[in-house]
Design an enzyme around this catalytic site. Structure first.
Site, mmCIF file in Angstrom:
data_model
loop_
_atom_site.group_PDB
_atom_site.id
_atom_site.type_symbol
_atom_site.label_atom_id
_atom_site.label_comp_id
_atom_site.label_asym_id
_atom_site.label_seq_id
_atom_site.Cartn_x
_atom_site.Cartn_y
_atom_site.Cartn_z
ATOM 1 N NE ARG A 1 2.285 0.855 3.407
ATOM 2 C CZ ARG A 1 3.400 -0.113 3.039
ATOM 3 N NH1 ARG A 1 3.991 -0.441 4.776
ATOM 4 N NH2 ARG A 1 4.155 0.309 2.067
ATOM 5 C CB CYS A 16 -1.152 0.010 1.047
ATOM 6 S SG CYS A 16 -1.885 1.069 1.404
ATOM 7 C CD GLU A 31 -6.058 1.876 -5.944
ATOM 8 O OE1 GLU A 31 -5.922 2.752 -5.458
ATOM 9 O OE2 GLU A 31 -6.634 1.044 -5.439
ATOM 10 C CD1 TRP A 77 -6.823 8.303 -1.384
ATOM 11 C CD2 TRP A 77 -7.820 9.251 0.705
ATOM 12 N NE1 TRP A 77 -6.085 9.036 -0.809
ATOM 13 C CE2 TRP A 77 -6.481 9.243 0.374
ATOM 14 C CE3 TRP A 77 -8.799 9.184 1.602
ATOM 15 C CZ2 TRP A 77 -5.317 9.992 1.705
ATOM 16 C CZ3 TRP A 77 -7.583 9.897 3.002
ATOM 17 C CH2 TRP A 77 -6.063 10.086 2.899
HETATM 18 N N1 ARG Z 1 -6.645 -1.838 -6.690
HETATM 19 C C1 ARG Z 1 -8.051 -1.882 -6.311
HETATM 20 C C2 ARG Z 1 -9.335 -1.421 -6.899
HETATM 21 O O1 ARG Z 1 -8.851 -0.496 -8.111
HETATM 22 C C3 ARG Z 1 -7.865 -1.876 -4.919
HETATM 23 C C4 ARG Z 1 -7.887 -1.745 -3.774
HETATM 24 C C5 ARG Z 1 -7.198 -0.942 -2.677
HETATM 25 N N2 ARG Z 1 -7.530 1.245 -3.424
HETATM 26 C C6 ARG Z 1 -6.471 1.650 -2.639
HETATM 27 N N3 ARG Z 1 -6.963 2.588 -2.841
HETATM 28 N N4 ARG Z 1 -7.321 1.183 -0.662
HETATM 29 O O2 ARG Z 1 -10.629 -1.760 -7.008
#
Ligand code: ARG
Length: 402
Positions: A95, A92, A270, A265
């Site tokens: 953090r 992560c 992602e 968030w």
């Molecule tokens: N990568 C995952 C998604 O796109 C989520 C993982 C957790 N990500 C976060 N920003 N806490 O759904």
């Protein structure tokens, strides 16, 4: 009991199939839970000067273990353990704010009904009108005489993936297994758009799994538009605001909480560089490149790279416009380095996995690329237990009566 059968051994490739973290010894081992409990309680007392004295607490925990094979954390221990599990999440990048995790102690809840309601409450607290707050909800723990409840869904919010035969998947191909599982449990299916929100699949302690539709007000979504390209909106893309992982086990001091959904968030990449872009997810780079009028006859026009940038720009722009928290990869990378500095100043080691920390877009343009990390695994931790992976893919239902 379920038998965990894998569908023809199929593994989705970008989903990293995680072994239980090597740093987390089996709490069932002889003496395991005692040692792990003591290690955790010492850590808590070491970091929190207000914690109650160690020796009486150790004796009490020992008595509970003697009687029941496990023990109960105090609310303070639970909150500390959950926050440190986040701090110890080597994959992560976000953090820096680990202390701010809001902990919802729902350990008295172990029914499917209760969990579904609390999951909705979790999403409301986390969504917070768009100002996303990091939240964890902790349900009942594993105990020798009573299996813990579980959430089968990989995240509280996921989009269905409908396998059409023949034809491409409608929706998110990552979720075809759990979509099938929901249907086998009696979910009638959604309207059939590429962004149908799946029901939550939960299994109370000693109960059969059940599905629950999430109430509309719990699922904030952001329709995607582009700051300069008018046609982009017509693609009809969207993504949900809260990434809430619900299939990992929270392990604190030898106690497992398999149902402990948590969220932070989103970082834009992602969504824009993975969920919507990966060829085995929404695979949208060709569509975006065509919209941009790029030459896709070869790689060297860099059409993929150019489409990626515009898609990621659209994600950040749309979340901003909707007033929903989202991080960009440049800022989040700098914050991560601040986190490392702070932790080092506090005299703590920070483990990190380079291959997960470096963003999937413009890696070398961010400072996290240009260094190595300590790879130590520490406890408490969030762990992928193999059976949860099977459940979250809906594979336990294949060829099985439930
Ligand atoms: N990568 C995952 C998604 O796109 C989520 C993982 C957790 N990500 C976060 N920003 N806490 O759904």
């Amino acid at each position: 009991m379920f038998n965990f059968i894998r569908k023809s051994g199929k593994e989705e490739c970008p989903v990293r199939v995680d072994e239980p973290s090597p740093g987390v010894p089996d709490p069932e081992e002889k003496g395991g839970i005692r040692e792990l409990a003591e290690e955790f309680l010492r850590l808590h007392r070491h970091e929190d000067p207000h914690a109650a004295p160690l020796q009486p607490r150790l004796r009490e925990v020992e008595r509970q273990i003697e009687r029941s094979g496990t023990y109960e954390h105090t609310p303070d221990e639970l909150a500390f353990g959950a926050r440190v599990a986040w701090r110890n999440s080597n994959r992560c990048i976000g953090r820096l704010y680990w202390r701010s995790l809001q902990v919802r102690d729902r350990r008295h809840i172990d029914t499917a009904e209760g969990m579904a309601q609390e999951a909705a409450g979790h999403l409301r607290a986390a969504t917070n009108g768009g100002r996303i707050r990091p939240v964890i909800t902790v349900f009942a723990q594993e105990a020798p005489d009573r299996p813990a409840p579980r959430i089968w869904s990989e995240q509280l919010i996921r989009y269905a993936g409908y396998e059409e035969d023949p034809g491409p998947v409608v929706g998110d191909p990552r979720n075809t297994g759990i979509t099938d599982a929901a249907r086998e449990l009696g979910w009638p299916g959604g309207p059939g758009t590429p962004f149908d929100v799946l029901p939550l699949i939960v299994q109370g302690s000693g109960e059969q799994p059940r599905w629950f539709e999430l109430p509309d007000d719990c699922v904030l979504e952001v329709p995607l538009t582009h700051p300069d390209l008018d046609w982009f909106e017509e693609l009809g893309l969207r993504w949900h605001a809260v990434p809430a992982i619900s299939s990992m086990c929270l392990e604190i001091g030898g106690v497992c909480y398999p149902a402990a959904p948590f969220n932070g968030w989103y970082m834009g990449t992602e969504i824009g560089a993975r969920n919507l872009a990966d060829t085995d997810r929404y695979n949208l780079l060709p569509t975006v490149a065509d919209g941009l009028g790029l030459d896709r006859s070869g790689d060297r026009s860099l059409w993929k790279d150019r489409a990626l940038v515009e898609l990621n720009l659209a994600v950040l722009h749309s979340f901003d416009r909707a007033g929903v928290t989202v991080a960009d990869h440049h800022t989040e990378s700098r914050r991560f380095l601040t986190h490392l500095e702070r932790e080092e100043r506090a005299g703590r080691r920070v483990g990190a996995d380079w291959s997960w920390i470096v963003p999937p877009l413009s890696g070398a343009a961010t400072p996290v690329f240009h260094r190595y990390y300590d790879t130590c695994e520490q406890r408490p931790a969030f762990a992928h237990h193999p059976e949860s992976l099977v459940l979250s893919r809906g594979e336990s239902l294949v060829g099985h009566e439930i």
